[in-house]
Design a protein around this motif. Structure first.
Motif, mmCIF file in Angstrom:
data_model
loop_
_atom_site.group_PDB
_atom_site.id
_atom_site.type_symbol
_atom_site.label_atom_id
_atom_site.label_comp_id
_atom_site.label_asym_id
_atom_site.label_seq_id
_atom_site.Cartn_x
_atom_site.Cartn_y
_atom_site.Cartn_z
ATOM 1 N N GLU A 189 0.813 -1.205 0.000
ATOM 2 C CA GLU A 189 0.000 0.000 0.000
ATOM 3 C C GLU A 189 0.846 1.255 0.000
ATOM 4 O OE1 GLU A 189 -2.794 1.871 3.332
ATOM 5 O OE2 GLU A 189 -3.583 0.006 2.512
ATOM 6 N N ALA A 190 1.995 1.200 0.685
ATOM 7 C CA ALA A 190 2.850 2.374 0.777
ATOM 8 C C ALA A 190 3.365 2.794 -0.596
ATOM 9 C CB ALA A 190 4.024 2.100 1.714
ATOM 10 N N HIS A 191 3.494 1.814 -1.499
ATOM 11 C CA HIS A 191 4.017 2.134 -2.810
ATOM 12 C C HIS A 191 2.916 2.522 -3.802
ATOM 13 C CE1 HIS A 191 7.597 0.189 -1.150
ATOM 14 N NE2 HIS A 191 8.266 0.748 -2.133
ATOM 15 N N ALA A 192 1.649 2.270 -3.422
ATOM 16 C CA ALA A 192 0.538 2.581 -4.316
ATOM 17 C C ALA A 192 0.047 3.991 -4.030
ATOM 18 C CB ALA A 192 -0.586 1.573 -4.111
ATOM 19 N N GLN A 193 -0.110 4.791 -5.069
ATOM 20 C CA GLN A 193 -0.607 6.146 -4.907
ATOM 21 C C GLN A 193 -1.871 6.315 -5.734
ATOM 22 O OE1 GLN A 193 2.917 8.432 -6.038
ATOM 23 N NE2 GLN A 193 3.224 8.974 -3.903
ATOM 24 N N ALA A 194 -2.871 6.916 -5.126
ATOM 25 C CA ALA A 194 -4.147 7.108 -5.788
ATOM 26 C C ALA A 194 -4.152 8.424 -6.552
ATOM 27 C CB ALA A 194 -5.269 7.096 -4.757
ATOM 28 N N THR A 195 -4.959 8.505 -7.612
ATOM 29 C CA THR A 195 -5.078 9.760 -8.342
ATOM 30 C C THR A 195 -5.974 10.749 -7.601
ATOM 31 O OG1 THR A 195 -6.895 8.813 -9.624
ATOM 32 C CG2 THR A 195 -4.688 8.694 -10.579
ATOM 33 N N ARG A 196 -6.828 10.244 -6.696
ATOM 34 C CA ARG A 196 -7.648 11.122 -5.855
ATOM 35 C C ARG A 196 -7.633 10.587 -4.434
ATOM 36 N NH1 ARG A 196 -13.480 13.365 -7.512
ATOM 37 N NH2 ARG A 196 -12.063 14.671 -8.733
ATOM 38 N N THR A 197 -7.362 11.483 -3.490
ATOM 39 C CA THR A 197 -7.391 11.124 -2.075
ATOM 40 C C THR A 197 -8.295 12.092 -1.330
ATOM 41 O OG1 THR A 197 -5.405 12.456 -1.669
ATOM 42 C CG2 THR A 197 -5.081 10.090 -2.111
ATOM 43 N N TRP A 198 -8.570 11.768 -0.056
ATOM 44 C CA TRP A 198 -9.537 12.530 0.726
ATOM 45 C C TRP A 198 -8.997 12.791 2.119
ATOM 46 C CZ3 TRP A 198 -13.988 13.750 -1.957
ATOM 47 C CH2 TRP A 198 -14.205 13.026 -3.139
ATOM 48 N N VAL A 199 -9.345 13.970 2.652
ATOM 49 C CA VAL A 199 -9.025 14.293 4.043
ATOM 50 C C VAL A 199 -10.313 14.683 4.765
ATOM 51 C CG1 VAL A 199 -6.636 14.990 3.636
ATOM 52 C CG2 VAL A 199 -8.467 16.681 3.423
ATOM 53 N N SER A 200 -10.308 14.469 6.075
ATOM 54 C CA SER A 200 -11.462 14.792 6.907
ATOM 55 C C SER A 200 -10.970 15.257 8.266
ATOM 56 C CB SER A 200 -12.365 13.560 7.074
ATOM 57 O OG SER A 200 -13.330 13.768 8.093
ATOM 58 N N ALA B 10 -0.898 10.422 -6.199
ATOM 59 C CA ALA B 10 0.002 10.369 -7.356
ATOM 60 C C ALA B 10 0.240 11.763 -7.924
ATOM 61 C CB ALA B 10 -0.594 9.461 -8.429
ATOM 62 N N ALA B 11 1.379 11.938 -8.563
ATOM 63 C CA ALA B 11 1.667 13.192 -9.254
ATOM 64 C C ALA B 11 0.572 13.470 -10.273
ATOM 65 C CB ALA B 11 3.023 13.120 -9.938
ATOM 66 N N GLY B 12 0.062 14.711 -10.280
ATOM 67 C CA GLY B 12 -1.039 15.066 -11.157
ATOM 68 C C GLY B 12 -2.396 14.739 -10.575
ATOM 69 N N GLY B 13 -2.417 14.193 -9.360
ATOM 70 C CA GLY B 13 -3.666 13.816 -8.717
ATOM 71 C C GLY B 13 -4.275 14.947 -7.917
ATOM 72 N N GLU B 14 -5.331 14.608 -7.150
ATOM 73 C CA GLU B 14 -6.114 15.620 -6.439
ATOM 74 C C GLU B 14 -6.410 15.177 -5.026
ATOM 75 O OE1 GLU B 14 -9.166 17.684 -8.641
ATOM 76 O OE2 GLU B 14 -10.621 17.253 -7.046
ATOM 77 N N ILE B 15 -6.289 16.118 -4.092
ATOM 78 C CA ILE B 15 -6.692 15.914 -2.703
ATOM 79 C C ILE B 15 -7.982 16.690 -2.480
ATOM 80 C CG2 ILE B 15 -6.073 16.221 -0.279
ATOM 81 C CD1 ILE B 15 -3.123 16.190 -1.159
ATOM 82 N N ASN B 16 -9.027 16.017 -2.003
ATOM 83 C CA ASN B 16 -10.316 16.647 -1.721
ATOM 84 C C ASN B 16 -10.617 16.618 -0.234
ATOM 85 O OD1 ASN B 16 -11.117 15.201 -4.686
ATOM 86 N ND2 ASN B 16 -11.611 17.343 -4.424
ATOM 87 N N THR B 17 -11.404 17.593 0.212
ATOM 88 C CA THR B 17 -11.839 17.615 1.605
ATOM 89 C C THR B 17 -13.270 17.081 1.709
ATOM 90 O OG1 THR B 17 -12.681 19.867 1.451
ATOM 91 C CG2 THR B 17 -10.373 19.599 2.104
ATOM 92 N N LEU B 18 -13.528 16.297 2.741
ATOM 93 C CA LEU B 18 -14.861 15.755 2.977
ATOM 94 C C LEU B 18 -15.715 16.654 3.853
ATOM 95 C CD1 LEU B 18 -14.109 11.961 3.507
ATOM 96 C CD2 LEU B 18 -15.492 12.972 1.691
ATOM 97 N N ASP B 19 -15.064 17.459 4.702
ATOM 98 C CA ASP B 19 -15.796 18.302 5.638
ATOM 99 C C ASP B 19 -14.880 19.430 6.108
ATOM 100 O OD1 ASP B 19 -14.096 17.079 7.649
ATOM 101 O OD2 ASP B 19 -15.487 15.401 7.666
ATOM 102 N N PRO B 20 -15.444 20.448 6.777
ATOM 103 C CA PRO B 20 -14.596 21.516 7.309
ATOM 104 C C PRO B 20 -13.592 20.963 8.323
ATOM 105 C CG PRO B 20 -16.895 22.176 7.314
ATOM 106 C CD PRO B 20 -16.877 20.710 7.005
ATOM 107 N N GLY B 21 -12.402 21.572 8.329
ATOM 108 C CA GLY B 21 -11.383 21.127 9.274
ATOM 109 C C GLY B 21 -10.110 21.914 9.102
ATOM 110 N N GLY B 22 -9.188 21.703 10.021
ATOM 111 C CA GLY B 22 -7.860 22.293 9.934
ATOM 112 C C GLY B 22 -6.906 21.226 9.437
ATOM 113 N N TYR B 23 -6.357 21.422 8.228
ATOM 114 C CA TYR B 23 -5.610 20.355 7.576
ATOM 115 C C TYR B 23 -4.106 20.572 7.545
ATOM 116 C CZ TYR B 23 -10.231 18.761 6.336
ATOM 117 O OH TYR B 23 -11.539 18.320 6.400
ATOM 118 N N GLY B 24 -3.642 21.655 8.161
ATOM 119 C CA GLY B 24 -2.228 21.819 8.410
ATOM 120 C C GLY B 24 -1.365 22.213 7.229
ATOM 121 N N ALA B 25 -0.114 22.518 7.538
ATOM 122 C CA ALA B 25 0.870 22.931 6.535
ATOM 123 C C ALA B 25 1.308 21.732 5.703
ATOM 124 C CB ALA B 25 2.074 23.561 7.217
ATOM 125 N N VAL B 26 1.806 22.014 4.496
ATOM 126 C CA VAL B 26 2.285 20.943 3.634
ATOM 127 C C VAL B 26 3.304 21.519 2.653
ATOM 128 C CG1 VAL B 26 0.429 21.258 1.926
ATOM 129 C CG2 VAL B 26 1.574 19.040 2.110
#
Length: 317
Positions: A22-33, A59-75
């Motif tokens: 799993e550590a080596h697999a990267q998704a084109t879309r991920t989610w944070v909450s 993955a490079a060229g992918g997208e991170i989406n938010t599921l709900d309001p929150g504090g998601y920190g520096a990156v």
């Protein structure tokens, strides 16, 4: 042969159990909450908690989406990525550091939408610090309370900046900082940008295109925007040598700034060009000290303590 198969099956089972696959697999879309966990795979049903946790699984060229309001920190972003918040307030609240740092490759593009950057009453440094990459888009974001710059765009290769439909307010704890700064460094042979339909208010300075960094030609358009209430200059450009630093001001209001509404300083390669814009109620309306200010004669320059005058009248075509 049977023994070899059994051993291989055991190795694969251990490999998967430890999460190495799993550590080596990267998704084109991920989610944070706000209730996620960075140990999760960042899927929609098992989201991560922070942008930093999600980016390594995207993955490079992918997208991170938010599921709900929150504090998601520096990156820190080192690849092409999109971070999109459409479900409410996605906060990047930082103290003693930068909000989002872009340190990507020359062809990489970064897109940020719907984020709120909070520097905690000038405890944070820069809201967005762009050190390297091909392009940065900031759409529908709010950036406030940083001690240095709301957005500091300082590429080392040719770069493009777009800021649209955004608020950049109350940034800059001293006269050398402010809302948005474009500063091409050595290697950035061309830098271009647009600030569109945005508000730059109550900063130390509103917008600065700085040609003293050793880069090449820099041209930025400020269009359909309001730059107001800044304690220094509203919109400014400067250059120290042969580098051309040009700001085009189109259908924009620069008002109630304690310094100049429009300033061009240093040498003649620093130029501001005005069309269909208003410069009102500033300490100085137009300030050309070594630089040039061109006008298409369809601007409103009035009610400043000192109105000033363009150095060049440009013909309308």
């Amino acid at each position: 042969m049977k023994t070899v198969r059994v051993v291989m099956m055991m190795v694969c089972a251990i490999w998967l159990a430890l999460g190495w696959g799993e550590a080596h697999a990267q998704a084109t879309r991920t989610w944070v909450s706000g209730v996620g966990d960075d140990a999760n795979p960042c899927s929609r049903t098992a989201p991560c908690k922070t942008f930093a946790g999600a980016i390594s699984k995207t993955a490079a060229g992918g997208e991170i989406n938010t599921l709900d309001p929150g504090g998601y920190g520096a990156v820190t972003i080192t690849k092409s990525i999109r971070i999109v918040a459409e479900s409410g307030v996605a906060g990047v609240l930082v103290s003693g550091t930068n909000g989002i740092v872009v340190a990507a490759a020359a062809a990489d593009s970064v897109y940020l939408e719907g984020l709120v950057f909070d520097g905690v009453a000038a405890a944070g440094l820069n809201g967005i610090l762009f050190n390297s990459g091909g392009s940065l888009v900031v759409y529908n974001c709010k950036i406030f309370g940083f001690s240095q710059w709301g957005i500091l765009f300082t590429p080392t290769t040719p770069g493009k900046l777009l800021v649209s439909n955004s608020l950049v307010t109350n940034n800059g704890s001293s006269a050398t900082f402010g809302g948005v700064k474009v500063f091409g460094r050595a290697g950035a042979t061309t830098v271009s940008g647009v600030i569109d339909r945005s508000l730059l208010a109550n900063n130390a300075n509103g917008f600065l295109i700085d040609g003293t960094g050793g880069g090449g030609t820099a041209e930025v358009t400020v269009r359909d925007s309001v730059v107001t209430g800044n304690t220094g200059n509203g919109i400014a450009t400067n250059s120290a040598g042969v580098v051309s630093s040009v700001v085009f001001v189109d259908r924009t209001t620069s008002s109630h700034n304690a310094g100049a509404g429009i300033a061009a300083t240093g040498v003649a390669q620093a130029a501001a060009i005005l069309a269909s814009s208003s410069v009102q109620n500033n300490g100085t309306g137009l300030l050309a000290t070594g630089g040039q200010i061109g006008s298409f004669k369809n601007n409103n320059i009035s009610s400043n303590t000192t109105d000033g005058a363009p150095t060049v009248i440009l013909p309308q075509n």
